[in-house]
Write a protein that holds these residues in place. Structure first.
Motif, PDB file in Angstrom:
ATOM      1  N   ALA A  69       0.829  -1.269   0.070  1.00 18.82           N
ATOM      2  CA  ALA A  69      -0.025  -0.004   0.027  1.00 18.82           C
ATOM      3  C   ALA A  69       0.917   1.270   0.050  1.00 18.82           C
ATOM      4  O   ALA A  69       0.821   2.314  -0.687  1.00 18.82           O
ATOM      5  CB  ALA A  69      -1.008  -0.005   1.204  1.00 18.82           C
ATOM      6  N   MET A  70       1.788   1.260   0.631  1.00 18.46           N
ATOM      7  CA  MET A  70       2.894   2.299   0.907  1.00 18.46           C
ATOM      8  C   MET A  70       3.622   2.588  -0.624  1.00 18.46           C
ATOM      9  O   MET A  70       3.658   3.761  -1.019  1.00 18.46           O
ATOM     10  CB  MET A  70       4.058   2.128   1.875  1.00 18.46           C
ATOM     11  CG  MET A  70       3.617   2.048   3.195  1.00 18.46           C
ATOM     12  SD  MET A  70       2.893   3.686   3.930  1.00 18.46           S
ATOM     13  CE  MET A  70       4.348   4.557   4.117  1.00 18.46           C
ATOM     14  N   ARG A  71       3.764   1.511  -1.258  1.00 23.40           N
ATOM     15  CA  ARG A  71       4.487   1.663  -2.630  1.00 23.40           C
ATOM     16  C   ARG A  71       3.638   2.173  -3.696  1.00 23.40           C
ATOM     17  O   ARG A  71       3.919   3.331  -4.226  1.00 23.40           O
ATOM     18  CB  ARG A  71       5.010   0.240  -3.153  1.00 23.40           C
ATOM     19  CG  ARG A  71       6.228  -0.308  -2.805  1.00 23.40           C
ATOM     20  CD  ARG A  71       7.000  -1.178  -3.254  1.00 23.40           C
ATOM     21  NE  ARG A  71       8.091  -1.827  -2.882  1.00 23.40           N
ATOM     22  CZ  ARG A  71       7.911  -3.125  -2.019  1.00 23.40           C
ATOM     23  NH1 ARG A  71       6.964  -3.723  -2.570  1.00 23.40           N
ATOM     24  NH2 ARG A  71       9.041  -3.530  -1.554  1.00 23.40           N
ATOM     25  N   GLN A  72       2.354   1.711  -3.504  1.00 22.80           N
ATOM     26  CA  GLN A  72       1.410   2.306  -4.536  1.00 22.80           C
ATOM     27  C   GLN A  72       1.339   3.754  -4.128  1.00 22.80           C
ATOM     28  O   GLN A  72       1.229   4.324  -5.236  1.00 22.80           O
ATOM     29  CB  GLN A  72      -0.053   1.643  -4.210  1.00 22.80           C
ATOM     30  CG  GLN A  72      -0.694   1.306  -5.413  1.00 22.80           C
ATOM     31  CD  GLN A  72      -1.862   0.650  -5.359  1.00 22.80           C
ATOM     32  OE1 GLN A  72      -2.277   0.275  -4.278  1.00 22.80           O
ATOM     33  NE2 GLN A  72      -2.510   0.291  -6.388  1.00 22.80           N
ATOM     34  N   LEU A  73       1.014   4.266  -2.893  1.00 22.06           N
ATOM     35  CA  LEU A  73       0.960   5.422  -2.636  1.00 22.06           C
ATOM     36  C   LEU A  73       2.184   6.431  -2.955  1.00 22.06           C
ATOM     37  O   LEU A  73       1.895   7.416  -3.618  1.00 22.06           O
ATOM     38  CB  LEU A  73       0.750   5.673  -0.998  1.00 22.06           C
ATOM     39  CG  LEU A  73      -0.494   5.723  -0.439  1.00 22.06           C
ATOM     40  CD1 LEU A  73      -0.278   5.700   1.135  1.00 22.06           C
ATOM     41  CD2 LEU A  73      -1.474   6.586  -0.890  1.00 22.06           C
ATOM     42  N   GLY A  74       3.411   5.800  -2.922  1.00 24.98           N
ATOM     43  CA  GLY A  74       4.442   6.483  -3.147  1.00 24.98           C
ATOM     44  C   GLY A  74       4.587   6.619  -4.816  1.00 24.98           C
ATOM     45  O   GLY A  74       4.737   7.711  -5.407  1.00 24.98           O
ATOM     46  N   GLY A  75       3.787   5.426  -5.406  1.00 19.99           N
ATOM     47  CA  GLY A  75       4.022   5.567  -7.032  1.00 19.99           C
ATOM     48  C   GLY A  75       2.990   6.486  -7.622  1.00 19.99           C
ATOM     49  O   GLY A  75       3.284   7.277  -8.527  1.00 19.99           O
ATOM     50  N   GLU A  76       1.761   6.791  -6.868  1.00 17.83           N
ATOM     51  CA  GLU A  76       0.818   7.317  -7.194  1.00 17.83           C
ATOM     52  C   GLU A  76       1.128   9.235  -6.987  1.00 17.83           C
ATOM     53  O   GLU A  76       0.652   9.947  -7.732  1.00 17.83           O
ATOM     54  CB  GLU A  76      -0.640   7.181  -6.658  1.00 17.83           C
ATOM     55  CG  GLU A  76      -1.087   6.008  -7.194  1.00 17.83           C
ATOM     56  CD  GLU A  76      -2.206   5.266  -6.104  1.00 17.83           C
ATOM     57  OE1 GLU A  76      -2.611   5.986  -5.251  1.00 17.83           O
ATOM     58  OE2 GLU A  76      -2.919   4.383  -6.643  1.00 17.83           O
ATOM     59  N   ALA A  77       2.091   9.346  -5.990  1.00 16.20           N
ATOM     60  CA  ALA A  77       2.068  10.590  -5.481  1.00 16.20           C
ATOM     61  C   ALA A  77       3.067  11.349  -6.619  1.00 16.20           C
ATOM     62  O   ALA A  77       3.647  10.882  -7.656  1.00 16.20           O
ATOM     63  CB  ALA A  77       2.906  10.640  -4.373  1.00 16.20           C
TER      64      ALA A  77
END
Ligand code: CDP
Length: 218
Positions: A210-218
């Motif tokens: 979830a953290m990776r996804q958030l990072g990728g989307e930011a």
């Protein structure tokens, strides 16, 4: 990956067997922290200042023969009440806990003092009589003859000292999962511990994704 499993509990509750099985199942390294105190207790028995001995302890000291006797267990719990002895052993245990690849540590204060941030905390317990029976059998198997009543008295004496000391007393961490093995087979206890670790690993993986996804989307 860094992942720490903290396993605490009184003498002969099943911590050692459970810790080894969990470490083997997940490919984690295992540290029996009782050996640190046993090694200090054994060395002090032949002369020396407990604090100086603890500060000078090296990993090879944990591999010496004869650390499993009831006499060394008592000596260990006596040096374990000394705060400076405990302090001297903290860094080694914390480094071990955060090593790459995951670690299981078993002892008395792993979830409360050494690794309060451990991903999994288990508190393994059993009645004093059940624990004394197990320890008595273990001692007989290793050729150490002991009277059952003496083993029970030894277990009770150590429980009282370990639970009653001012620094890092034996007690479950607030967020530890308690497993009472009094009426459980060792297989069932290992299965409960493995299930708790599996669940925490899945939760950690989901959180990382979830953290990776958030990072990728930011
Ligand atoms: O194998 P058993 O559970 O009988 O004992 P152990 O784990 O080898 O520990 C021996 C003694 O070291 C305990 O009775 C404690 O007094 C002390 N100890 C401790 O204070 N803190 C730890 N993390 C581990 C052991």
């Amino acid at each position: 990956m860094r992942f720490t499993v903290a396993i605490d509990g009184p003498a002969a509750a099943g911590k050692g067997t459970i810790s080894k099985a969990v470490a083997a199942q997940f490919g984690f390294a295992h540290l029996d922290t009782g050996l640190l105190y046993r090694a200090v207790g054994a060395k002090v028995g032949v002369g020396g200042d407990p604090v100086a001995v603890a500060r000078a302890l090296v990993p090879q000291d944990l591999a010496v023969e004869g650390l499993r006797t009831p006499e060394v267990a008592q000596a260990a719990s006596k040096v374990a009440v000394i705060s400076e002895v405990r302090a001297a052993l903290v860094a080694f245990q914390r480094d071990f806990a955060r090593r790459e690849g995951g670690a299981v540590l078993d002892g008395r204060d792993i979830g409360t003092v050494i690794c309060p941030e451990a991903e999994v905390k288990l508190y393994i317990t059993a009645s004093a009589e059940v624990r004394a029976t197990r320890r008595w059998k273990e001692l007989c198997e290793t050729g150490i003859t002991q009277d059952y009543d003496a083993v029970l008295a030894e277990v009770r004496e150590r429980d009282a000292r370990d639970m009653g000391r001012a620094d890092a007393p034996l007690r479950p961490a607030q967020d530890a999962r308690e497993i009472d093995t009094s009426e459980m087979s060792i297989e069932a206890a290992v299965a409960a511990a493995v299930a708790a670790v599996s669940a925490a690993m899945s939760a950690a993986e989901t959180a990382t994704a979830a953290m990776r996804q958030l990072g990728g989307e930011a």
